[in-house]
Design an enzyme around this catalytic site. Structure first.
Site, PDB file in Angstrom:
ATOM      1  N   HIS A 246       0.838  -1.205   0.000  1.00  0.00           N
ATOM      2  CA  HIS A 246       0.000   0.000   0.000  1.00  0.00           C
ATOM      3  C   HIS A 246       0.877   1.261   0.000  1.00  0.00           C
ATOM      4  O   HIS A 246       0.635   2.201  -0.751  1.00  0.00           O
ATOM      5  CB  HIS A 246      -0.879   0.074   1.253  1.00  0.00           C
ATOM      6  CG  HIS A 246      -1.935  -0.985   1.373  1.00  0.00           C
ATOM      7  ND1 HIS A 246      -2.109  -1.723   2.507  1.00  0.00           N
ATOM      8  CD2 HIS A 246      -2.884  -1.413   0.502  1.00  0.00           C
ATOM      9  CE1 HIS A 246      -3.133  -2.563   2.355  1.00  0.00           C
ATOM     10  NE2 HIS A 246      -3.609  -2.400   1.144  1.00  0.00           N
TER      11      HIS A 246
ATOM     12  N   LYS B 275     -18.112  -5.777   7.417  1.00  0.00           N
ATOM     13  CA  LYS B 275     -16.775  -6.378   7.460  1.00  0.00           C
ATOM     14  C   LYS B 275     -16.273  -6.451   8.890  1.00  0.00           C
ATOM     15  O   LYS B 275     -16.607  -5.601   9.714  1.00  0.00           O
ATOM     16  CB  LYS B 275     -15.792  -5.536   6.639  1.00  0.00           C
ATOM     17  CG  LYS B 275     -15.784  -5.879   5.159  1.00  0.00           C
ATOM     18  CD  LYS B 275     -14.528  -5.291   4.512  1.00  0.00           C
ATOM     19  CE  LYS B 275     -14.537  -5.529   3.016  1.00  0.00           C
ATOM     20  NZ  LYS B 275     -13.383  -4.922   2.345  1.00  0.00           N
TER      21      LYS B 275
ATOM     22  N   ARG C  91      -2.483  -6.512  -7.889  1.00  0.00           N
ATOM     23  CA  ARG C  91      -1.342  -7.373  -7.581  1.00  0.00           C
ATOM     24  C   ARG C  91      -1.176  -8.482  -8.599  1.00  0.00           C
ATOM     25  O   ARG C  91      -0.106  -8.757  -9.081  1.00  0.00           O
ATOM     26  CB  ARG C  91      -1.501  -8.001  -6.191  1.00  0.00           C
ATOM     27  CG  ARG C  91      -1.250  -7.041  -5.077  1.00  0.00           C
ATOM     28  CD  ARG C  91      -1.788  -7.530  -3.778  1.00  0.00           C
ATOM     29  NE  ARG C  91      -3.235  -7.568  -3.832  1.00  0.00           N
ATOM     30  CZ  ARG C  91      -4.032  -7.669  -2.786  1.00  0.00           C
ATOM     31  NH1 ARG C  91      -3.515  -7.790  -1.595  1.00  0.00           N
ATOM     32  NH2 ARG C  91      -5.339  -7.667  -2.930  1.00  0.00           N
TER      33      ARG C  91
ATOM     34  N   SER D 222      -3.107  -7.742   3.193  1.00  0.00           N
ATOM     35  CA  SER D 222      -3.344  -7.574   4.642  1.00  0.00           C
ATOM     36  C   SER D 222      -3.778  -8.890   5.289  1.00  0.00           C
ATOM     37  O   SER D 222      -3.350  -9.218   6.398  1.00  0.00           O
ATOM     38  CB  SER D 222      -4.414  -6.501   4.873  1.00  0.00           C
ATOM     39  OG  SER D 222      -3.995  -5.264   4.346  1.00  0.00           O
TER      40      SER D 222
END
Ligand code: ADP
Length: 162
Positions: free
Chosen positions: A17, A41, A90, A128
């Site tokens: 990030h 979440k 990614r 993460s």
């Protein structure tokens, strides 16, 4: 004068990030790192903690600031006067969800453009979720997250088997 936002959960912020933030910051007059908070979440770190962990790593980037959002990101962008939403990519596995999200955002507001920035190869596997898993098993986090995140994870995650 193009203003951009870089939204995400940042639970927690990783070196991947931070690399994106540092690389895109010179391209925009203002960059807002938007920490998303969704009721649906479950986060390891609170919204305030996620903001603080980012803040401590931004140092002297003059045109970068942090904000929070618990609504639609595209609405945040419009309200903040940002023309661009930046997302990082990614691997091919990210493509489908990023493509769907950008298409939905375009449908909701066609004035806000999504820009995709490719990760550096060395961060292409850094997520993460994976970082939390490595922390849980007591693995080496030094090339994955900044030092303040290593400390925060140590205080939060009980290493398995210890
Ligand atoms: P979200 O829950 O919105 O996907 P994340 O915090 O996981 O939030 O990611 C925020 C943004 O950063 C996303 O665009 C994601 O693809 C990107 N990103 C995550 N990890 C990396 C990385 N290692 N390199 C580049 N971009 C990344």
């Amino acid at each position: 004068m193009v203003k951009a936002i870089y939204p995400g959960s940042f639970d927690p912020i990783t070196l991947g990030h931070l690399d994106i933030i540092r690389r895109i910051q010179p391209l925009f007059s203002e960059l807002v790192v938007v920490v998303a908070n969704s009721q649906r979440k479950q986060y390891l770190f609170s919204l305030e903690e996620r903001v603080q962990l980012i803040q401590q790593n931004l140092g002297s980037l003059p045109n970068v600031r942090i904000d929070k959002c618990d609504g639609l990101i595209v609405d945040y962008a419009a309200a903040a006067g940002a023309q661009v939403i930046v997302r990082g990519l990614r691997a091919v596995s990210d493509f489908e969800s990023e493509y769907a999200m950008s298409a939905m955002n375009r449908k909701l507001n066609s004035h806000v453009e999504t820009m995709i920035v490719f990760t550096r190869p060395e961060y292409s596997f850094v997520a993460s979720t994976m970082v939390k898993e490595v922390a849980h098993h007591g693995g080496d986090l030094s090339n994955l997250v900044p030092t303040n995140v290593i400390s925060a994870l140590a205080g939060r995650i009980q290493v398995k088997g210890r």
